[in-house]
Write a protein that holds these residues in place. Structure first.
Motif, mmCIF file in Angstrom:
data_model
loop_
_atom_site.group_PDB
_atom_site.id
_atom_site.type_symbol
_atom_site.label_atom_id
_atom_site.label_comp_id
_atom_site.label_asym_id
_atom_site.label_seq_id
_atom_site.Cartn_x
_atom_site.Cartn_y
_atom_site.Cartn_z
ATOM 1 N N ASP A 1 0.807 -1.220 0.000
ATOM 2 C CA ASP A 1 0.000 0.000 0.000
ATOM 3 C C ASP A 1 0.839 1.268 0.000
ATOM 4 O O ASP A 1 0.366 2.310 -0.419
ATOM 5 C CB ASP A 1 -0.926 0.044 1.221
ATOM 6 N N ARG A 2 2.062 1.192 0.517
ATOM 7 C CA ARG A 2 2.937 2.356 0.642
ATOM 8 C C ARG A 2 2.177 3.543 1.247
ATOM 9 O O ARG A 2 1.972 4.568 0.611
ATOM 10 C CB ARG A 2 3.549 2.730 -0.698
ATOM 11 N N PRO A 3 1.732 3.368 2.499
ATOM 12 C CA PRO A 3 0.950 4.437 3.140
ATOM 13 C C PRO A 3 1.803 5.679 3.349
ATOM 14 O O PRO A 3 3.036 5.605 3.378
ATOM 15 C CB PRO A 3 0.571 3.812 4.489
ATOM 16 N N GLY A 4 1.160 6.813 3.503
ATOM 17 C CA GLY A 4 1.884 8.044 3.791
ATOM 18 C C GLY A 4 2.300 8.139 5.233
ATOM 19 O O GLY A 4 3.333 8.725 5.553
ATOM 20 N N THR B 1 -5.368 13.739 15.836
ATOM 21 C CA THR B 1 -6.626 14.176 15.232
ATOM 22 C C THR B 1 -6.525 14.025 13.715
ATOM 23 O O THR B 1 -5.427 13.934 13.156
ATOM 24 C CB THR B 1 -6.933 15.647 15.556
ATOM 25 N N ALA B 2 -7.666 14.049 13.069
ATOM 26 C CA ALA B 2 -7.685 13.980 11.608
ATOM 27 C C ALA B 2 -6.948 15.181 11.012
ATOM 28 O O ALA B 2 -6.197 15.038 10.042
ATOM 29 C CB ALA B 2 -9.128 13.918 11.107
ATOM 30 N N ASP B 3 -7.147 16.364 11.573
ATOM 31 C CA ASP B 3 -6.467 17.551 11.042
ATOM 32 C C ASP B 3 -4.955 17.449 11.213
ATOM 33 O O ASP B 3 -4.199 17.850 10.324
ATOM 34 C CB ASP B 3 -6.992 18.819 11.715
ATOM 35 N N MET B 4 -4.497 16.914 12.333
ATOM 36 C CA MET B 4 -3.070 16.738 12.554
ATOM 37 C C MET B 4 -2.491 15.783 11.513
ATOM 38 O O MET B 4 -1.450 16.049 10.926
ATOM 39 C CB MET B 4 -2.817 16.223 13.976
ATOM 40 N N LEU B 5 -3.185 14.680 11.243
ATOM 41 C CA LEU B 5 -2.706 13.742 10.238
ATOM 42 C C LEU B 5 -2.706 14.359 8.844
ATOM 43 O O LEU B 5 -1.761 14.182 8.076
ATOM 44 C CB LEU B 5 -3.551 12.471 10.251
ATOM 45 N N ALA B 6 -3.762 15.095 8.510
ATOM 46 C CA ALA B 6 -3.824 15.750 7.202
ATOM 47 C C ALA B 6 -2.664 16.734 7.041
ATOM 48 O O ALA B 6 -2.060 16.824 5.958
ATOM 49 C CB ALA B 6 -5.158 16.468 7.029
ATOM 50 N N GLU B 7 -2.318 17.439 8.104
ATOM 51 C CA GLU B 7 -1.190 18.369 8.053
ATOM 52 C C GLU B 7 0.112 17.634 7.773
ATOM 53 O O GLU B 7 0.953 18.116 7.006
ATOM 54 C CB GLU B 7 -1.095 19.130 9.368
ATOM 55 N N ILE B 8 0.299 16.463 8.361
ATOM 56 C CA ILE B 8 1.495 15.665 8.094
ATOM 57 C C ILE B 8 1.560 15.291 6.613
ATOM 58 O O ILE B 8 2.587 15.425 5.969
ATOM 59 C CB ILE B 8 1.531 14.420 8.995
ATOM 60 N N PHE B 9 0.442 14.875 6.049
ATOM 61 C CA PHE B 9 0.396 14.523 4.628
ATOM 62 C C PHE B 9 0.702 15.725 3.756
ATOM 63 O O PHE B 9 1.438 15.627 2.776
ATOM 64 C CB PHE B 9 -0.973 13.938 4.251
ATOM 65 N N GLU B 10 0.131 16.861 4.097
ATOM 66 C CA GLU B 10 0.339 18.060 3.284
ATOM 67 C C GLU B 10 1.785 18.522 3.331
ATOM 68 O O GLU B 10 2.321 18.977 2.327
ATOM 69 C CB GLU B 10 -0.619 19.161 3.734
ATOM 70 N N ARG B 11 2.451 18.390 4.483
ATOM 71 C CA ARG B 11 3.875 18.745 4.574
ATOM 72 C C ARG B 11 4.731 17.809 3.738
ATOM 73 O O ARG B 11 5.771 18.207 3.252
ATOM 74 C CB ARG B 11 4.350 18.705 6.027
ATOM 75 N N ARG B 12 4.306 16.552 3.589
ATOM 76 C CA ARG B 12 5.088 15.585 2.828
ATOM 77 C C ARG B 12 4.931 15.779 1.328
ATOM 78 O O ARG B 12 5.735 15.279 0.556
ATOM 79 C CB ARG B 12 4.652 14.164 3.192
#
Length: 122
Positions: free
Chosen positions: A50-53, A110-121
């Motif tokens: 799956d190569r998750p983020g 939180t979902a927002d914290m995880l989304a922020e990690i994805f967006e930084r990557r």
């Protein structure tokens, strides 16, 4: 995120109740796909395929006494993934970033914290 692929997250924790709680948190949000595993070994094939983020990793998964061996095993898979070590009790001096690892108390995920990690990557 309409029309975009959802963020892929793998959660590794030896407590099925924690799986349920994180699943409820992310399912309600709609931006994520989540797969949960009880051990690093159980998750290895899914991480390769799956190569998750992001991999959310409990800080203590038996038989290991802390996250170091689990992180080493995940790194040995050769998949570029952000590892977020989570713990029910985390020393405040540890929370944050240490090299390429992130550390958070489970209650702070939180979902927002995880989304922020994805967006930084990206």
């Amino acid at each position: 995120m309409q029309g975009l692929m959802p963020y892929s997250v793998i959660f590794i924790d030896d407590d099925p109740l924690e799986h349920h709680l994180v699943s409820r948190l992310l399912d309600r949000d709609g931006r994520f796909t989540l797969r949960c595993f009880l051990s690093v070994e159980d998750a290895e094939e899914a991480i390769r395929q799956d190569r998750p983020g992001v991999v959310l990793l409990d800080s203590r998964i038996p038989p290991e006494t802390d996250h170091r061996q689990s992180v080493a095993t995940l790194r040995s898979l050769g998949v570029a993934v952000q590892i977020v070590v989570v713990s029910s009790v985390l020393n405040p001096q540890v929370q944050g970033q240490d090299g390429d690892l992130l550390f958070f108390e489970k209650d702070d995920v939180t979902a927002d914290m995880l989304a922020e990690i994805f967006e930084r990557r990206s």
